[in-house]
Motif scaffolding. Structure first.
Motif, PDB file in Angstrom:
ATOM      1  N   GLY A 158       0.667  -1.224  -0.102  1.00  0.00           N
ATOM      2  CA  GLY A 158       0.156   0.019   0.076  1.00  0.00           C
ATOM      3  C   GLY A 158       0.870   1.150  -0.015  1.00  0.00           C
ATOM      4  O   GLY A 158       0.353   2.341  -0.366  1.00  0.00           O
ATOM      5  N   ASN A 162      -1.922   3.517  -4.702  1.00  0.00           N
ATOM      6  CA  ASN A 162      -3.171   2.667  -5.046  1.00  0.00           C
ATOM      7  C   ASN A 162      -3.791   2.832  -6.586  1.00  0.00           C
ATOM      8  O   ASN A 162      -3.984   4.118  -6.795  1.00  0.00           O
ATOM      9  CB  ASN A 162      -4.350   3.006  -4.051  1.00  0.00           C
ATOM     10  N   TRP A 214     -10.055   5.188   0.882  1.00  0.00           N
ATOM     11  CA  TRP A 214      -9.177   3.969   0.980  1.00  0.00           C
ATOM     12  C   TRP A 214      -9.031   3.647   2.313  1.00  0.00           C
ATOM     13  O   TRP A 214      -8.732   2.615   2.809  1.00  0.00           O
ATOM     14  CB  TRP A 214      -7.780   4.645   0.375  1.00  0.00           C
TER      15      TRP A 214
END
Length: 289
Positions: A158, A162, A214
């Motif tokens: 991550g 993204n 997110w």
């Protein structure tokens, strides 16, 4: 002629009203489909195990709400550790990943380099790959480098960005006038300065909205942590609720499981309620670019 125009206008107005009526009916049905299960979960968490078994489909608040279910679940299982673990993973990933995603989006939107469009299409192509296909290769790779039962598989990928966020921010940044960047370049500003002082302030609404989405996705992630983490002290909240399920289901204490689910839902629900306008506005503005 005027009578014909008035009749046509009246028929179109009637058709528009009928169309709006069915749209509202569809939206109400969709909203009920999503809200009723959440309400059922909350109501069921206030029942005793016997009330739950006898009145499973009752959507009314019980006469004697069992608020102690929340206290009991919190004290019997280390849910606080799960909250901290999920919060730590989500905050670290979203904070650093948002910066890298913004840099990538800025590069694809405003910089010129060979193969930019092909590279962007290749990046979008990764969205078409289901996680089930890469799950086993990733597990083998992480096991060989010693990442199993750690937070590294949940955090390190991550930090690199993204793809969905890169796509939306790239679309948003494309609409920012390039003349601002050209003027800054004439004045001697470097690209990092342009990104920090021009692009970030102008794209702040879209970046904030995508970061919130997110965060919600990272907080609700269950599949990946359930694969890589076995130590209860390192489990995020969603995986810990699954362990609660195995513990309380034997005792048919389903209200306790649902109480834990309500507690896990609260942070995401609060974040969405506070920032819902920014999320909707960002998605709408991105679609118009």
């Amino acid at each position: 002629m005027s009578e014909m125009k008035n009749s046509n206008y009246g028929s179109k107005s009637a058709e528009r009203k009928i169309g709006n009526f069915w749209v509202y009916v569809f939206l109400v049905i969709g909203a009920a489909t999503m809200v009723v299960p959440l309400w059922w979960m909350f109501i069921s968490s206030l029942k005793t195990p016997m009330q739950f078994l006898v009145q499973q489909l009752d959507l009314r608040i019980p006469k004697n709400p069992q608020w102690n279910n929340f206290i009991r679940v919190w004290s019997m299982k280390p849910l606080a550790h799960g909250f901290f673990n999920s919060a730590f993973i989500a905050i670290v990933v979203v904070s650093v990943g948002t910066l890298t995603s913004s840099l990538a989006a800025f590069s694809f939107a405003k910089l010129r380099f060979p193969g930019k469009d092909k590279l962007f299409l290749a990046l979008l192509g990764t969205l078409m790959i289901p996680f089930a296909i890469i799950m086993i290769p990733q597990f083998i790779l992480y096991s060989r480098i010693g990442w199993l039962n750690t937070w590294y598989p949940l955090i390190i990928p991550g930090l690199l960005g993204n793809v969905t966020m890169i796509f939306f921010l790239r679309q948003y940044m494309t609409g920012i006038p390039s003349s601002m960047i050209e003027s800054a370049r004439i004045d001697g500003a470097s690209y990092p300065v342009i990104f920090w002082k021009i692009m970030l302030p102008n794209a702040k609404p879209a970046i904030a909205a995508q970061a919130i989405l997110w965060f919600m996705g990272s907080w609700n992630d269950y599949f990946a942590p359930s694969i890589y983490i076995n130590d209860e002290k390192m489990m995020p909240i969603q995986v810990m609720i699954q362990s609660l399920n195995a513990y309380y289901a034997i005792q048919t204490d389903y209200p306790a499981i649902l109480a834990a689910s309500v507690l896990a839902l609260l942070p995401v629900l609060i974040v969405f309620i506070i920032f819902q306008k920014q999320i909707i506005a960002s998605v709408a503005m991105t679609g118009l670019k």
